[in-house]
Design a protein around this motif. Structure first.
Motif, PDB file in Angstrom:
ATOM      1  N   ILE A  43     -12.467  61.477   0.013  1.00  0.00           N
ATOM      2  CA  ILE A  43     -11.903  60.609   1.040  1.00  0.00           C
ATOM      3  C   ILE A  43     -12.962  60.355   2.110  1.00  0.00           C
ATOM      4  O   ILE A  43     -13.901  61.143   2.260  1.00  0.00           O
ATOM      5  N   PRO A 197      -6.989  50.752   4.266  1.00  0.00           N
ATOM      6  CA  PRO A 197      -7.520  52.125   4.205  1.00  0.00           C
ATOM      7  C   PRO A 197      -8.573  52.420   5.263  1.00  0.00           C
ATOM      8  O   PRO A 197      -8.723  53.571   5.672  1.00  0.00           O
ATOM      9  N   TYR A 200      -6.839  53.875   8.295  1.00  0.00           N
ATOM     10  CA  TYR A 200      -5.988  55.051   8.133  1.00  0.00           C
ATOM     11  C   TYR A 200      -6.374  56.158   9.128  1.00  0.00           C
ATOM     12  O   TYR A 200      -7.553  56.381   9.413  1.00  0.00           O
ATOM     13  N   SER A 208      -3.286  60.605   0.764  1.00  0.00           N
ATOM     14  CA  SER A 208      -3.880  59.931  -0.389  1.00  0.00           C
ATOM     15  C   SER A 208      -4.425  60.913  -1.412  1.00  0.00           C
ATOM     16  O   SER A 208      -4.704  60.536  -2.551  1.00  0.00           O
TER      17      SER A 208
END
Length: 253
Positions: A43, A197, A200, A208
């Motif tokens: 991520i 995204p 986020y 996620s």
């Protein structure tokens, strides 16, 4: 209370296969940082961390200022409409946040704030709890102090910024810490407002990591531990204000 947190922390240093091995072990048999490395790779952790920091810091600053001004007005100015406003603000505590999610999303969308951090910040800047905390504190401040300041030529803004705000510093710090924790851990509002995204917050980014069919628990645990570090550091620095600031709030000699 500390045992589950300690287990959670130690489990983040275990390899994935050891998390569900039997018999369970409290201490890792094999210490590893693979979960942390994978969390930073899978991520965009720094981007999510930055977004969460922006939301938490900006919202906290606006919350403290606006709640202080509102609480001061409710405590020190005598107008019938202020009493009605105070009741309306206090009544907001009886309304669950989930009830207003649909109209809240509609308002955010119509204001053009959808899919932006402002859409998360603006609905959260005034809280009934913060207004009530400041109102109860300012009630305890003698009106004679304000009258003396007016005699000395102080303006209403001068009284608020130069006298009332410094006096309410413990309440300001307490609300700032609590507000920062609320906004840092907020999940529902960013979930319905943010679709890109790149926008986020950290809590949405952690979600996620949960797949439809499987969950890499070692990665999720490690990323969750990283997300807790700012809150733990904040609490350790300012914990004395949480435990001692509002002991006398609402009490009058």
């Amino acid at each position: 209370m500390a045992f589950p947190l300690l287990w959670f922390l130690l489990s983040s240093f275990k390899p994935g296969g050891e998390l569900f091995s039997y018999p369970l072990s409290f201490l890792p048999r094999t210490w590893t940082l693979d979960g942390y490395e994978k969390a930073l790779e899978q991520i965009d952790f720094l981007q999510y961390l930055t977004n969460s920091a922006i939301v938490a810091v900006v919202t906290t600053a606006l919350t403290v200022f606006l709640c202080a001004t509102t609480g001061y007005a409710l405590a020190k100015y005598k107008n019938p409409w202020l009493s009605v406003l105070g009741l309306l603000i206090l009544s907001m505590t009886m309304l669950p946040g989930e009830v207003i999610l649909n109209p809240l999303f509609t308002v955010v969308r119509d204001l053009g704030l959808y899919n932006s951090l402002l859409g998360v910040i603006v609905p959260s800047i005034v809280t009934p709890t913060g207004v009530f905390m400041f109102r109860q504190f300012f009630v305890t401040v003698p009106d004679e102090l304000m009258d003396a300041a007016r005699i000395d030529g102080a303006s209403e803004y001068g009284i608020f910024f130069r006298i009332m705000m410094p006096l309410s510093r413990p309440i300001m710090l307490t609300l700032a810490i609590v507000s920062f924790q609320w906004r840092w851990n907020d999940y529902i509002l960013p979930l319905i407002v943010l679709g890109d995204p790149k926008q986020y917050t950290l809590q949405i980014g952690l979600r996620s990591l949960v797949g439809a069919e499987n969950i890499d628990w070692s990665v999720l645990l490690s990323a969750s531990v990283l997300s807790m570090i700012p809150l733990v550091a904040l609490y350790l620095v300012f914990q004395r204000y949480i435990t001692s600031s509002n002991i006398n709030t609402g009490l009058k000699d």
